[in-house]
Enzyme design. Sequence first.
Site, short mmCIF file in Angstrom:
data_model
loop_
_atom_site.label_atom_id
_atom_site.label_comp_id
_atom_site.label_asym_id
_atom_site.label_seq_id
_atom_site.Cartn_x
_atom_site.Cartn_y
_atom_site.Cartn_z
N ASN A 146 22.18 10.44 58.46
CA ASN A 146 23.25 10.63 59.44
C ASN A 146 22.95 9.93 60.76
O ASN A 146 23.60 10.21 61.77
CB ASN A 146 23.53 12.13 59.65
CG ASN A 146 22.28 12.90 60.03
OD1 ASN A 146 21.25 12.32 60.36
ND2 ASN A 146 22.37 14.22 60.00
N ARG A 284 17.49 16.40 70.56
CA ARG A 284 17.21 17.83 70.45
C ARG A 284 17.32 18.46 71.85
O ARG A 284 16.83 17.89 72.83
CB ARG A 284 15.80 18.10 69.90
CG ARG A 284 15.65 17.88 68.41
CD ARG A 284 16.52 18.83 67.57
NE ARG A 284 16.42 18.60 66.15
CZ ARG A 284 17.30 17.90 65.42
NH1 ARG A 284 18.38 17.37 65.97
NH2 ARG A 284 17.13 17.75 64.12
N GLN A 313 19.48 27.31 68.32
CA GLN A 313 20.80 27.19 67.69
C GLN A 313 20.98 28.28 66.66
O GLN A 313 20.08 28.46 65.84
CB GLN A 313 20.94 25.80 67.06
CG GLN A 313 21.04 24.71 68.11
CD GLN A 313 21.28 23.31 67.56
OE1 GLN A 313 21.38 22.39 68.32
NE2 GLN A 313 21.33 23.15 66.26
N HIS A 332 26.41 21.58 67.37
CA HIS A 332 25.63 20.52 66.73
C HIS A 332 26.41 19.94 65.55
O HIS A 332 26.33 20.44 64.44
CB HIS A 332 24.29 21.11 66.28
CG HIS A 332 23.28 20.08 65.89
ND1 HIS A 332 21.95 20.35 65.80
CD2 HIS A 332 23.39 18.77 65.58
CE1 HIS A 332 21.29 19.26 65.45
NE2 HIS A 332 22.15 18.29 65.29
P1 NDP Z 1 13.80 7.43 63.91
O1 NDP Z 1 12.55 7.97 63.36
O2 NDP Z 1 14.40 6.21 63.32
O3 NDP Z 1 13.59 7.11 65.46
C1 NDP Z 1 12.84 7.91 66.30
C2 NDP Z 1 12.29 7.01 67.40
O4 NDP Z 1 11.71 7.84 68.40
C3 NDP Z 1 11.21 6.07 66.90
O5 NDP Z 1 11.52 4.77 67.36
C4 NDP Z 1 9.96 6.63 67.59
O6 NDP Z 1 9.08 5.66 68.00
C5 NDP Z 1 10.55 7.20 68.85
N1 NDP Z 1 9.65 8.14 69.53
C6 NDP Z 1 8.92 9.15 69.00
N2 NDP Z 1 8.24 9.78 69.97
C7 NDP Z 1 8.55 9.15 71.13
C8 NDP Z 1 8.15 9.34 72.46
N3 NDP Z 1 7.26 10.28 72.79
N4 NDP Z 1 8.67 8.52 73.39
C9 NDP Z 1 9.54 7.54 73.06
N5 NDP Z 1 9.95 7.31 71.80
C10 NDP Z 1 9.45 8.11 70.85
O7 NDP Z 1 14.83 8.63 63.90
P2 NDP Z 1 16.40 8.62 64.15
O8 NDP Z 1 16.71 7.60 65.17
O9 NDP Z 1 17.13 8.61 62.86
O10 NDP Z 1 16.54 10.09 64.75
C11 NDP Z 1 15.97 10.43 65.99
C12 NDP Z 1 16.13 11.90 66.28
O11 NDP Z 1 17.50 12.20 66.46
C13 NDP Z 1 15.69 12.83 65.13
O12 NDP Z 1 14.31 13.08 65.17
C14 NDP Z 1 16.49 14.05 65.42
O13 NDP Z 1 15.81 14.89 66.32
C15 NDP Z 1 17.74 13.53 66.10
N6 NDP Z 1 18.90 13.60 65.21
C16 NDP Z 1 19.98 14.32 65.60
C17 NDP Z 1 21.06 14.47 64.77
C18 NDP Z 1 22.27 15.21 65.22
O14 NDP Z 1 23.06 15.62 64.37
N7 NDP Z 1 22.49 15.41 66.51
C19 NDP Z 1 21.07 13.90 63.42
C20 NDP Z 1 19.94 13.04 63.16
C21 NDP Z 1 18.89 12.95 64.01
P3 NDP Z 1 8.11 4.84 67.12
O15 NDP Z 1 8.66 4.84 65.75
O16 NDP Z 1 8.17 3.52 67.80
O17 NDP Z 1 6.82 5.54 67.23
#
Ligand code: NDP
Length: 398
Positions: A146, A284, A313, A332
Amino acid sequence: MKVLCILYDDPTDGMPSKYALDSIPKLEKYPDGMSLPSPKSIDFNPGDLLGCVSGELGLRKFLEDQGHTLVVTSDKDGDGCKAEIELEDADIVISQPFFPFYLTRKRIESAKNLKMAVTAGIGSDHVDLQAAIDNKIDVVEVTFCNSRSVAEHIVMMILSLVRDYHNQHRIVNEGGWNIADAVKRSYDVEGMHIGTVAAGRIGLDALRKMKPFDVHLHYFDRHRLPESVEQELNLTFHESVESLVGVCDVVTINCPLHPETEHLFDDALISKMKRGAYIVNTARGKICDKDAIARACESGQLSGYAGDVWFPQPAPNDHVWRSMPNHGMTPHTSGTSLSAQARYAAGVREILECFFSGESIRDEYLIVKDGDLAGMGAHSYSKGTATDGSEEAEKYKK
Ligand code: NDP
């Protein structure tokens, strides 16, 4: 085996007898080439409501045909709730981030048969990952299912905040026509500086989707994107989140919640933002200090805050984000459109098929495996827990 599935309540007027659309588009693959969920078969109609109790993620026939037991409930909060009781002898637990069953250490330790926690969606912060590691419970999620749904929601929220859509829509609903009232906080996004904290699947897609609005794009992440992507989007990379928020008119938060990112947006960081900036957080709720956000919306340090994620939530009825000025919150929902549900229901089915047949689950889906962070989890999460305070979800009254 016993599979426990915690899903949100059915619609108040019952399951739909007819849907707005007769079908949903069929996607071929994700933009980076990763294949979509590929179970051997499915027993649901893509586009149907699957994420609520009666939807059962389309799993009942598949599980019962194989002699497994499926228990589905929405009673998930408070000591002695149905989910907590059923967990005690469950082998697999499935929960959605939209309506998370918080798998605290206490709950994990009470579940003597538990082998795997499946997140029907993305983001496994509702599981105490440290406790899962310590108790050798595998944690898996449906990576990418998603992400693009959320990116669409982000674009919608950036435009609606900056243009002040909510206020204008309210005026119409109330029978009004004062145009000055409707536009006194309304701007164009064109020319603005838009930045994402994290440029993973969602963050990068949100940047790509915003590009045609002729804005300046920025990002901060732990790892830098390929140079070709930076050039394609004319992206400015920031070495720190402070540097990013200092120049952006709109900041969108797209990193996972883990101990490193919990309460990242507190009074101190918000005070370093441009006065009047906007935040869109679909990552989140707990990445932001809720009271600091409300104070900033009151003072005008923030012109608006939108998102769909809260902590806990369901959000308690008196959660301050429900009533602060200039917010564009939804429950959400961004990752649980009917389109997204079809993908994550298929992803859960794929995971269960692999689990029961002893095949390995895709690396991209793994968060914790055999007592350690693994796959995507090793890349994006840090060890520890972010579930503290989740018992407050019990305060929500329907
Ligand atoms: P990804 O794993 O593709 O992306 C997460 C990114 O966050 C990666 O690039 C990672 O960096 C980066 N990251 C992790 N820790 C840090 C930090 N401390 N500072 C900066 N960047 C950081 O996941 P998605 O993009 O698919 O999803 C991201 C988040 O969105 C999920 O974890 C979830 O919490 C939320 N989400 C919400 C939804 C909703 O319905 N509202 C649905 C889906 C997701 P790197 O890989 O470079 O280490």
